[in-house]
Write a protein that holds these residues in place. Structure first.
Motif, PDB file in Angstrom:
ATOM      1  N   GLU A   1      43.168  44.407  41.832  1.00 62.07           N
ATOM      2  CA  GLU A   1      44.595  44.512  41.507  1.00 62.07           C
ATOM      3  C   GLU A   1      45.100  45.930  41.740  1.00 62.07           C
ATOM      4  O   GLU A   1      46.229  46.139  42.208  1.00 62.07           O
TER       5      GLU A   1
ATOM      6  N   ALA B   1      42.917  32.675  45.341  1.00 63.34           N
ATOM      7  CA  ALA B   1      43.390  32.513  43.962  1.00 63.34           C
ATOM      8  C   ALA B   1      44.903  32.627  43.854  1.00 63.34           C
ATOM      9  O   ALA B   1      45.516  33.504  44.480  1.00 63.34           O
TER      10      ALA B   1
ATOM     11  N   ASP C   1      42.729  36.035  31.427  1.00 63.85           N
ATOM     12  CA  ASP C   1      43.922  35.759  32.232  1.00 63.85           C
ATOM     13  C   ASP C   1      45.026  35.110  31.402  1.00 63.85           C
ATOM     14  O   ASP C   1      46.206  35.439  31.527  1.00 63.85           O
TER      15      ASP C   1
ATOM     16  N   THR D   1      42.432  45.660  49.887  1.00 60.26           N
ATOM     17  CA  THR D   1      41.201  45.059  49.379  1.00 60.26           C
ATOM     18  C   THR D   1      39.978  45.430  50.215  1.00 60.26           C
ATOM     19  O   THR D   1      38.850  45.335  49.737  1.00 60.26           O
TER      20      THR D   1
ATOM     21  N   GLN E   1      37.478  35.140  40.226  1.00 62.80           N
ATOM     22  CA  GLN E   1      36.263  35.946  40.316  1.00 62.80           C
ATOM     23  C   GLN E   1      35.187  35.392  39.389  1.00 62.80           C
ATOM     24  O   GLN E   1      33.996  35.376  39.725  1.00 62.80           O
TER      25      GLN E   1
ATOM     26  N   GLN F   1      48.409  33.714  41.980  1.00 59.20           N
ATOM     27  CA  GLN F   1      48.784  34.837  41.128  1.00 59.20           C
ATOM     28  C   GLN F   1      48.663  34.431  39.660  1.00 59.20           C
ATOM     29  O   GLN F   1      49.063  33.343  39.273  1.00 59.20           O
TER      30      GLN F   1
ATOM     31  N   ARG G   1      39.683  36.258  45.909  1.00 59.53           N
ATOM     32  CA  ARG G   1      41.024  36.776  45.619  1.00 59.53           C
ATOM     33  C   ARG G   1      42.056  36.184  46.567  1.00 59.53           C
ATOM     34  O   ARG G   1      43.186  35.885  46.174  1.00 59.53           O
TER      35      ARG G   1
ATOM     36  N   HIS H   1      38.248  42.239  39.188  1.00 54.58           N
ATOM     37  CA  HIS H   1      39.676  41.890  39.131  1.00 54.58           C
ATOM     38  C   HIS H   1      40.534  43.140  38.959  1.00 54.58           C
ATOM     39  O   HIS H   1      41.547  43.312  39.642  1.00 54.58           O
TER      40      HIS H   1
ATOM     41  N   ARG I   1      43.606  35.322  39.045  1.00 55.81           N
ATOM     42  CA  ARG I   1      42.665  36.013  39.917  1.00 55.81           C
ATOM     43  C   ARG I   1      41.394  36.439  39.208  1.00 55.81           C
ATOM     44  O   ARG I   1      40.326  36.501  39.817  1.00 55.81           O
TER      45      ARG I   1
END
Length: 386
Positions: free
Chosen positions: A115, A311, A59, A121, A320, A313, A308, A111, A316
């Motif tokens: 996304e 979390a 990330d 989702t 996970q 932005q 998610r 992830h 994310r």
């Protein structure tokens, strides 16, 4: 999404070839139940460290694909070394190396899939179901192969499949990074939300129960006179039972809600463990593992979606990773250690009954818990460095 589905299928097929036989492999090296418990507990303990470590790096740097392919390469090397080790110290070190680099694979792929799905989702389960199919196909095949040619073939199958996982990983689409940040900032942002406390406790209870089943059911079946082929079938049944819950996961989330799904999942895990402790015949014991679907299958669908949702932005993937770290890591470590201690003292049946009592108590406590609404804090996770 074809690369993601292929990744799920091959990844879980490789795990089905090796993981159900690790405890038996350690036993074949002359280790005691306590020593086996110590070795199997290394897997989740190191997962607890490896999952958030690697997902935080991914990330923070935006190099999710590079991290994913790199860790798979180390997994292959560690598994090869593990297949040759004979003494407890090298077995422990190589198991730790394997677990530390295997840990981030699923959080990173989840992830990427979430996304890509965006607001859809609820469709995650239709992608993740290919992992259940991969396990269901590979587990009985691996059982037959190891029964026919011996335990080393569990490693040979794993080493044959996992390189293809790396190949597919190179084609998995990852969303463009929203900007680099300091390493560690994402994890601190995630943990500011108080709703993570009951959520992670739920994952811990489910992970403990799953670890007891995953590591000690094969040993218990062996003690009851089951063949490796039947053990392979017993390991395939849970994956098959996941399929309808993965496919219908979106409908369940919409109608029941993630929090209720998580509590029901832990209660079903307690029931699964209870029945595994009282059944004394190998075939019925294998069949009762169909409860994996409404227990851990539901827990995972709801947990991935809820992680998610909570979390920020830009954090994310690490969210996970944190979910896996506590569920498969801390919970798995506690379950492995509990199983190792109780298996020598109480046998397989006693081990499952003790774990059933713990998870049932956890389900009651979690149902009574009312989390405090989160305090909204400014999101600084995505401020570029420099």
């Amino acid at each position: 999404m074809r690369p993601a589905r292929a990744f799920y299928f091959l990844y879980y097929a490789s795990l089905a070839a090796l993981m159900p036989y690790l405890a038996i492999y350690f036993a074949s090296r002359g280790l005691s139940g306590l020593e086996i418990g110590m070795l199997t507990s290394i897997l989740p303990l190191v997962t607890m460290l490896g999952a958030p470590f690697w997902t935080e790096i991914a990330d923070a740097t935006g190099r999710h694909r590079t991290v994913l392919v790199s860790v798979i390469a180390v997994v292959l090397a560690a598994a090869f070394g593990l297949s040759l080790a004979t003494h407890i110290v090298p077995l422990a070190l190589l198991t730790a190396l394997l677990a530390f680099h295997l840990a981030p694979a699923m959080p990173l792929l989840d992830h990427a899939v979430l996304e890509a799905l965006g607001d859809r989702t609820h469709a995650y389960g239709r992608q993740r179901v290919w992992g259940a199919i991969g396990w269901a196909v590979a587990a009985p095949a691996a059982g037959w192969v190891t029964s026919t040619y011996g335990l080393p073939w569990a490693f040979y199958l794993f080493l044959a499949i996992m390189p293809w996982v790396a190949v597919v990983a190179m084609r998995v689409p990852f969303a463009a990074s929203v900007g680099r940040r300091r390493i560690g900032g994402g994890l601190s942002l995630v943990l500011r939300d108080s709703r993570w406390i009951p959520f992670l406790l739920t994952g811990f209870a489910g992970g403990l129960g799953l670890a007891v089943v995953s590591y000690f059911l094969p040993l218990h079946l062996r003690d009851l006179g089951a063949s490796y082929t039947l053990i392979g079938v017993a390991m395939a049944i849970p994956a098959i039972s996941e399929i309808p819950f993965m496919v219908l996961g979106g409908l369940l989330l919409a109608s029941v809600g993630s929090r209720r799904m998580l509590i029901v999942a832990v209660a079903m895990m307690a029931l699964r463990l209870l029945l595994s402790g009282v059944i004394t015949e190998p075939v019925p014991l294998a069949l009762v593992q169909v409860l994996h679907g409404p227990s851990f299958g539901v827990l995972w669908i709801a947990g991935v979606a809820y992680a998610r949702e909570l979390a920020p932005q830009g954090s994310r993937a690490v969210a996970q990773g944190l979910f896996l770290a506590v569920t498969g890591g801390l919970g798995g470590f506690a379950g492995s250690l509990l199983g190792g201690v109780t298996y020598d003292a109480l046998g397989g049946a006693g081990t499952f009954l003790v774990a059933a009592a713990f998870t049932a108590l956890a389900a009651v406590l979690l149902a009574a818990w009312r989390p405090v609404p989160p305090v909204v804090a400014p999101d600084t996770a995505d401020v570029p460095i420099g």
